[in-house]
Write a protein that holds these residues in place. Sequence first.
Motif, PDB file in Angstrom:
ATOM      1  N   ARG A  27       1.100  -0.858  -0.011  1.00 54.22           N
ATOM      2  CA  ARG A  27       0.182   0.104   0.244  1.00 54.22           C
ATOM      3  C   ARG A  27       1.302   1.270   0.090  1.00 54.22           C
ATOM      4  NH1 ARG A  27      -3.552  -3.148   3.351  1.00 54.22           N
ATOM      5  NH2 ARG A  27      -5.705  -3.390   2.343  1.00 54.22           N
ATOM      6  N   ASP A  28       2.078   1.341   0.630  1.00 57.30           N
ATOM      7  CA  ASP A  28       2.850   3.190   0.727  1.00 57.30           C
ATOM      8  C   ASP A  28       3.110   2.907  -0.757  1.00 57.30           C
ATOM      9  OD1 ASP A  28       2.581   2.762   3.553  1.00 57.30           O
ATOM     10  OD2 ASP A  28       4.402   1.811   4.085  1.00 57.30           O
ATOM     11  N   PHE A  29       3.639   1.352  -1.120  1.00 54.49           N
ATOM     12  CA  PHE A  29       3.749   2.415  -2.651  1.00 54.49           C
ATOM     13  C   PHE A  29       3.011   2.277  -2.919  1.00 54.49           C
ATOM     14  CE2 PHE A  29       4.689   0.063  -7.113  1.00 54.49           C
ATOM     15  CZ  PHE A  29       6.095   0.918  -7.262  1.00 54.49           C
ATOM     16  N   LEU A  30       1.387   2.042  -3.477  1.00 57.02           N
ATOM     17  CA  LEU A  30       0.789   1.623  -4.642  1.00 57.02           C
ATOM     18  C   LEU A  30      -0.254   3.008  -4.132  1.00 57.02           C
ATOM     19  CD1 LEU A  30      -0.643  -1.870  -4.961  1.00 57.02           C
ATOM     20  CD2 LEU A  30       0.968  -0.700  -6.930  1.00 57.02           C
ATOM     21  N   ALA A  31      -0.011   3.829  -3.449  1.00 58.01           N
ATOM     22  CA  ALA A  31      -0.740   4.786  -2.919  1.00 58.01           C
ATOM     23  C   ALA A  31      -0.751   6.262  -3.987  1.00 58.01           C
ATOM     24  CB  ALA A  31      -0.361   5.397  -1.713  1.00 58.01           C
ATOM     25  N   VAL A  32       0.277   6.348  -4.237  1.00 62.34           N
ATOM     26  CA  VAL A  32       0.024   7.292  -5.054  1.00 62.34           C
ATOM     27  C   VAL A  32      -0.252   7.365  -6.691  1.00 62.34           C
ATOM     28  CG1 VAL A  32       2.399   7.088  -5.998  1.00 62.34           C
ATOM     29  CG2 VAL A  32       1.646   9.437  -6.627  1.00 62.34           C
ATOM     30  N   PHE A  33      -0.119   6.014  -7.011  1.00 63.04           N
ATOM     31  CA  PHE A  33      -0.850   5.397  -8.380  1.00 63.04           C
ATOM     32  C   PHE A  33      -2.769   5.305  -8.483  1.00 63.04           C
ATOM     33  CE2 PHE A  33       3.617   4.040  -8.480  1.00 63.04           C
ATOM     34  CZ  PHE A  33       4.246   4.345  -9.053  1.00 63.04           C
ATOM     35  N   LEU A  34      -3.003   4.848  -7.323  1.00 63.07           N
ATOM     36  CA  LEU A  34      -4.016   4.198  -6.892  1.00 63.07           C
ATOM     37  C   LEU A  34      -4.940   6.116  -7.203  1.00 63.07           C
ATOM     38  CD1 LEU A  34      -4.340   1.531  -4.341  1.00 63.07           C
ATOM     39  CD2 LEU A  34      -4.481   1.290  -6.519  1.00 63.07           C
ATOM     40  N   GLY A  35      -4.399   7.241  -6.858  1.00 61.90           N
ATOM     41  CA  GLY A  35      -4.907   8.745  -7.286  1.00 61.90           C
ATOM     42  C   GLY A  35      -4.976   8.580  -8.818  1.00 61.90           C
ATOM     43  N   MET A  36      -3.897   8.156  -9.331  1.00 62.77           N
ATOM     44  CA  MET A  36      -3.963   8.727 -10.950  1.00 62.77           C
ATOM     45  C   MET A  36      -4.956   8.110 -12.271  1.00 62.77           C
ATOM     46  SD  MET A  36       0.389   8.358 -11.771  1.00 62.77           S
ATOM     47  CE  MET A  36       1.370   9.341 -10.307  1.00 62.77           C
ATOM     48  N   ASP A  37      -5.801   9.014 -12.365  1.00 58.99           N
ATOM     49  CA  ASP A  37      -7.068   8.738 -12.907  1.00 58.99           C
ATOM     50  C   ASP A  37      -7.151   7.288 -14.117  1.00 58.99           C
ATOM     51  OD1 ASP A  37     -10.197   8.929 -13.471  1.00 58.99           O
ATOM     52  OD2 ASP A  37      -9.150   9.908 -16.005  1.00 58.99           O
ATOM     53  N   HIS A  38      -6.169   7.192 -15.147  1.00 60.54           N
ATOM     54  CA  HIS A  38      -5.637   6.309 -16.468  1.00 60.54           C
ATOM     55  C   HIS A  38      -4.984   5.033 -15.149  1.00 60.54           C
ATOM     56  CE1 HIS A  38      -1.098   7.841 -15.301  1.00 60.54           C
ATOM     57  NE2 HIS A  38      -0.748   7.431 -15.719  1.00 60.54           N
ATOM     58  N   TYR A  39      -4.402   4.716 -14.414  1.00 59.20           N
ATOM     59  CA  TYR A  39      -4.562   3.681 -13.423  1.00 59.20           C
ATOM     60  C   TYR A  39      -5.604   3.026 -12.365  1.00 59.20           C
ATOM     61  CZ  TYR A  39       0.931   4.459 -13.993  1.00 59.20           C
ATOM     62  OH  TYR A  39       1.806   4.693 -14.680  1.00 59.20           O
ATOM     63  N   ALA A  40      -6.144   3.976 -12.025  1.00 61.54           N
ATOM     64  CA  ALA A  40      -7.530   3.786 -11.512  1.00 61.54           C
ATOM     65  C   ALA A  40      -8.282   3.032 -13.055  1.00 61.54           C
ATOM     66  CB  ALA A  40      -8.695   4.685 -11.027  1.00 61.54           C
ATOM     67  N   ARG A  41      -8.895   4.102 -13.866  1.00 64.72           N
ATOM     68  CA  ARG A  41      -9.336   3.936 -14.733  1.00 64.72           C
ATOM     69  C   ARG A  41      -8.959   2.095 -15.426  1.00 64.72           C
ATOM     70  NH1 ARG A  41      -8.653   8.324 -17.309  1.00 64.72           N
ATOM     71  NH2 ARG A  41      -7.152   7.473 -19.048  1.00 64.72           N
ATOM     72  N   SER A  42      -7.791   2.026 -15.415  1.00 61.50           N
ATOM     73  CA  SER A  42      -7.163   0.298 -15.159  1.00 61.50           C
ATOM     74  C   SER A  42      -7.485  -0.690 -15.121  1.00 61.50           C
ATOM     75  CB  SER A  42      -5.357   0.671 -15.842  1.00 61.50           C
ATOM     76  OG  SER A  42      -5.111  -0.719 -15.803  1.00 61.50           O
ATOM     77  N   LEU A  43      -7.723  -0.140 -13.725  1.00 62.57           N
ATOM     78  CA  LEU A  43      -8.348  -1.275 -11.973  1.00 62.57           C
ATOM     79  C   LEU A  43      -9.509  -1.431 -12.812  1.00 62.57           C
ATOM     80  CD1 LEU A  43      -5.525  -0.020  -9.542  1.00 62.57           C
ATOM     81  CD2 LEU A  43      -5.566  -2.356 -10.841  1.00 62.57           C
ATOM     82  N   ARG A  44     -10.359  -0.530 -12.882  1.00 70.25           N
ATOM     83  CA  ARG A  44     -11.614  -0.928 -12.576  1.00 70.25           C
ATOM     84  C   ARG A  44     -12.070  -1.721 -14.565  1.00 70.25           C
ATOM     85  NH1 ARG A  44     -12.057   4.802 -11.117  1.00 70.25           N
ATOM     86  NH2 ARG A  44     -12.308   5.605 -13.208  1.00 70.25           N
ATOM     87  N   ARG A  45     -11.247  -1.584 -15.436  1.00 70.46           N
ATOM     88  CA  ARG A  45     -11.453  -2.845 -16.274  1.00 70.46           C
ATOM     89  C   ARG A  45     -10.905  -3.733 -16.252  1.00 70.46           C
ATOM     90  NH1 ARG A  45      -9.243   1.911 -19.824  1.00 70.46           N
ATOM     91  NH2 ARG A  45      -7.442   1.551 -19.440  1.00 70.46           N
ATOM     92  N   GLN A  46     -10.042  -4.107 -15.202  1.00 74.23           N
ATOM     93  CA  GLN A  46      -9.801  -5.596 -14.845  1.00 74.23           C
ATOM     94  C   GLN A  46     -10.927  -5.829 -13.597  1.00 74.23           C
ATOM     95  OE1 GLN A  46      -5.105  -5.829 -13.976  1.00 74.23           O
ATOM     96  NE2 GLN A  46      -5.225  -3.648 -14.075  1.00 74.23           N
ATOM     97  N   GLY A  47     -11.851  -5.250 -13.014  1.00 72.37           N
ATOM     98  CA  GLY A  47     -12.632  -6.383 -12.231  1.00 72.37           C
ATOM     99  C   GLY A  47     -13.216  -5.782 -10.641  1.00 72.37           C
ATOM    100  N   PHE A  48     -11.665  -4.542 -10.658  1.00 76.17           N
ATOM    101  CA  PHE A  48     -11.472  -3.531  -9.413  1.00 76.17           C
ATOM    102  C   PHE A  48     -12.923  -2.786  -9.192  1.00 76.17           C
ATOM    103  CE2 PHE A  48      -7.695  -5.707  -9.833  1.00 76.17           C
ATOM    104  CZ  PHE A  48      -7.507  -6.136  -8.900  1.00 76.17           C
ATOM    105  N   THR A  49     -13.382  -2.432  -7.985  1.00 79.50           N
ATOM    106  CA  THR A  49     -14.624  -1.578  -7.515  1.00 79.50           C
ATOM    107  C   THR A  49     -14.363  -0.702  -7.325  1.00 79.50           C
ATOM    108  OG1 THR A  49     -14.915  -2.231  -5.598  1.00 79.50           O
ATOM    109  CG2 THR A  49     -16.027  -3.621  -6.992  1.00 79.50           C
ATOM    110  N   GLU A  50     -14.978   0.815  -6.756  1.00 76.86           N
ATOM    111  CA  GLU A  50     -14.778   1.943  -5.845  1.00 76.86           C
ATOM    112  C   GLU A  50     -13.857   1.564  -5.066  1.00 76.86           C
ATOM    113  OE1 GLU A  50     -13.456   4.893  -6.615  1.00 76.86           O
ATOM    114  OE2 GLU A  50     -14.672   4.383  -9.992  1.00 76.86           O
TER     115      GLU A  50
END
Length: 285
Positions: A199-222
């Motif tokens: 979580r410490d490493f990923l925190a900044v990326f989870l706040g970036m829109d293009h990565y969040a969109r990618s994760l949602r496409r992979q089936g993860f939810t808000e």
Amino acid sequence: MRLSRTGIWSIELRTADPHEITDAAAELDELGWGALWIPGLGGGDVIGDAERLLRATRDATVAIGVASIWRHRAADLAAGHTRLQAAYGRRHLLGLGVSDPAAAHDAGRPYRPLADMAAYLDRLEQEPTPVPPGERVMAALGPRMTELAGRRTAGVHPFMVTPEYSAEARERLGDGPVIAPYQAVVLERDPGRARAAARDFLAVFLGMDHYARSLRRQGFTESDLAHGGSDRLIDGVVAWGDVDAIGARVRAHHEAGADHVCLHVVGADSATPLPQWRELAPLAS
């Protein structure tokens, strides 16, 4: 360009003391890691940093994962890539990415990712020393960018993806194009400590829109993306545990259709995670 089955992805191989980088790269080469990946970060002399690794190694491919098209002129990357290929036995792989709207804005340009990347690839091919399609990859995440990569480059180098993503990419690309996912790893058996480091490493990326969109496409939810990432999300995109557990994740990517998996050690105590790279050496190929 042929890639091995596994490699090392490392920020430290760009940012640590140059002598430490040289020694570490030589040891990674001796351990059998077939590729060493360095990030584009905020720009800078990424060609020079790649050359430091090429000088220190005999067999490993050195890959840039990835250079932002907004922070590097096509002419500079093409000339640098061609020089490295000639000097070091064609062991350099150029990775490219469109970054995000902020990077385009900083460059004084509108953000049209597909058109921007296609135009940049055109410029690479029109240079006096062009970069052949087989010597470049793209940090594609969405379906249309993935298809562009399949048509115009050797393949894709996606960030923060699951083995299921590798399977979908293989179905979309068919046989031939390379799928070389980035895989964050934490060598820690305790679930709480491992997930905290992830979580410490990923925190900044989870706040970036293009990565969040990618994760949602992979089936993860808000809810998966909230509060630093759910256990489900963390376990899906970060491999943690002992070497056997991490090896199982690497095999899952390969069985899903990936050709190459590059491992990024996160959560290490030392500035350069040589102890962890040595521990992971049974996975080198």
